[in-house]
Enzyme design. Sequence first.
Site, short mmCIF file in Angstrom:
data_model
loop_
_atom_site.label_atom_id
_atom_site.label_comp_id
_atom_site.label_asym_id
_atom_site.label_seq_id
_atom_site.Cartn_x
_atom_site.Cartn_y
_atom_site.Cartn_z
N HIS A 484 0.84 -1.21 0.00
CA HIS A 484 0.00 0.00 0.00
C HIS A 484 0.87 1.26 0.00
O HIS A 484 0.73 2.13 -0.86
CB HIS A 484 -0.91 -0.02 1.24
CG HIS A 484 -1.75 1.20 1.40
ND1 HIS A 484 -3.10 1.21 1.13
CD2 HIS A 484 -1.45 2.47 1.81
CE1 HIS A 484 -3.58 2.42 1.35
NE2 HIS A 484 -2.60 3.21 1.77
N GLU A 485 1.78 1.33 0.95
CA GLU A 485 2.61 2.53 1.05
C GLU A 485 3.49 2.68 -0.19
O GLU A 485 3.77 3.80 -0.64
CB GLU A 485 3.45 2.52 2.33
CG GLU A 485 2.64 2.52 3.62
CD GLU A 485 1.60 3.64 3.71
OE1 GLU A 485 1.80 4.70 3.10
OE2 GLU A 485 0.57 3.44 4.40
N HIS A 488 1.78 4.59 -2.80
CA HIS A 488 1.92 6.05 -2.64
C HIS A 488 3.29 6.49 -3.17
O HIS A 488 3.42 7.55 -3.78
CB HIS A 488 1.80 6.45 -1.17
CG HIS A 488 0.39 6.39 -0.63
ND1 HIS A 488 -0.66 7.07 -1.20
CD2 HIS A 488 -0.13 5.74 0.45
CE1 HIS A 488 -1.77 6.84 -0.50
NE2 HIS A 488 -1.47 6.04 0.50
#
Length: 688
Positions: A484-485, A488
Amino acid sequence: MLIGCSGQTTDQIAAGDNPLLTPYGTEFNVPPFDRLEPAHFEPAFVEAMARQKAEVEAIASNTEAPTFENTIAALDRSGGLLRDVDLIFGGLTGAATSPELQAVNQAVQPQLAAHSDEMRLNDDVFQRIKAVYDTRDQRELTAEQRYLLENMYRERVRSGALLDEPQQARLRAINQELSQLRVQFGDNLLAETNGFELVITDEADLAGLPGSVVAAAAKAATDRDHEGAWVFTTHKPSMLPFLTYAQNRDLRGRLYAAYTLRGNNGNEHQNTGIMAQVIDLRLERANLLGYETYADYELERRMSGTPERVYDLLDRLWAAALPVAQNERAEMQAIIDAEGGGFQLASHDWWYYAEKLRLQKYQLDDNELRPYFQIDQVRDGVFWVANQLYGFTFEPLTGLPTPHAEAEVFEVLEADGSHCGVIYMDYHPRASKRGGAWCGSYARQNRAEGHETDPIVNLVCNFTRPSGDTPALLSLDEVETLFHEFGHALDNLCSDVTHRTLFRSADFSELPSQIMEHWALEPAVLKHYAHHYETGEPIPDALIAKITGSKHFNQGFATVEYLAASLLDMKLHTLTDTEGLDVMALEQEYLDSIGLIPEIYSRYRCSYFGHIMGGYAAGYYGYIWCGVLDNDAFEAFKETSLFDKATARRFRDRVLARNGTAGFMEMYTDFRGREPEIEPLLRKRGLM
Ligand SMILES: [Zn+2]
């Protein structure tokens, strides 16, 4: 006076000695972490604010007619030093803080807030922006320039720039009052959360609880002067294990009731009146600015755009999820009946019977999975996915200054070997780091100064540490969090924009991150990176099947509980009359009217819905809105192939490269060829 580690005082640091105020002279222009002292920050902030003030005053007093270049682009360029210093300071206070940095933070935050107000409320500047805005159709502007102009104008109008003086004064008074009420609400909630304790003195009442939970409760008891007892509180890490495992049904009921009554106990910490006042003031502010409801005001700048579109999505999801939750309830009731329980499932029973159901159906044990998720292998798995999709490669860099000794740093290279950016990765918890996981920047890509600034990304987590001879082995949640990170991070690495000022939206920004989670658990990807840390064996199919199967577990409950809160948030913020508002009565009446079953409460009730006190007002829906986007976007890969190059190229060029400089639906439809559909999300959660 601030004293840094070197013993230098603020007064003694001349600009020439301050590494923040001189060219860094580092490879890739990364911040000179090795030369930074806490004492460098305050003078750097002061200098940076002064420079921005001079830049903005020059724009305001420019005698030439306003143009995009001398007004909008000039404003976009202004405050460059302030942004750089702030990014470095934010990175360090988040992941490598110290009492010295915290002291600087307390000293500079009020100055920064006042400075930002002063910059934003300059009326001469606004008149110039307006002059460019009013003539935008006669100007030759690129799509990015037009988007920047329109949003810069709108943000100032939304802050009241077009109102007359008495209206502006009222707006300021409302803002002031709202910020006080917000603090009061939070303080009350904290007092209520800390004010309740379930003290257990009879060991028999601990039946069913795992040893680690009992040990934590014993420690909590000692900390609270209940030596020899066990204490549970309404903090989720304490409450949820108790609700999940404790056999004593009465005690589960007591603890959960305490949780759901926070802020509504009729004592000095009552929050319901504060919530009503906040809703009332927000409506007044929206009306003052010309909007019918607060949600209309808030959603105008979001991807959703209008309350109608949010309701349209939430209503459809609600209709799909409610029957699934009812079915889960029936499955749990069947367990109660088979055990001869002789009672109806209640709200405080849900976690306990859901756990029984989970064991019956999946038998998935986190400790069985961890050996396949050694941290370096998971990281290499993420890198591999980024390589397959976008051609990126990652070269470890040595000798580069890092924000903390534990941080790793890599150069990110494009498929043709050219430089793309730099990424720092810092995995484990420590006292100097705040909780959670996030992805920030030390530099953002742009060409505002006429040359390319490359991104420097900072990914920070709080993952399981190595212990003894065992390397760091991640949980399934941690694996998904890393992907997920990293999503980003890719969003920042792929940025390809001219200007610095971005207008992103919470109901769009989780698309780049959440879509990466899909690759994490794809069987083909798991087979590639999830190898047993001792034997090197790839993860067995049976375990992959358990992971996949358990993804549907309890999704009816999770979705309904979340949607109830989202709908409640929307209901409160679409009111057009708040005279005599009783929020608890409204909550009850409204959620009953849409069919919420009594065994499930809204994830947050009005008296403790902290999210909508802060940044999520009329915005709590954003998580599932992005869920629709990431599932629908991932389908584009499933329809072709998991690593389809053309689809990846489109996602990069039309979404990641432009995020913050183009309309959200425009970016999405440019990528997907149509608007998003909700069916992929429903399938993913087992709701259809
Ligand atoms: Zn995120």
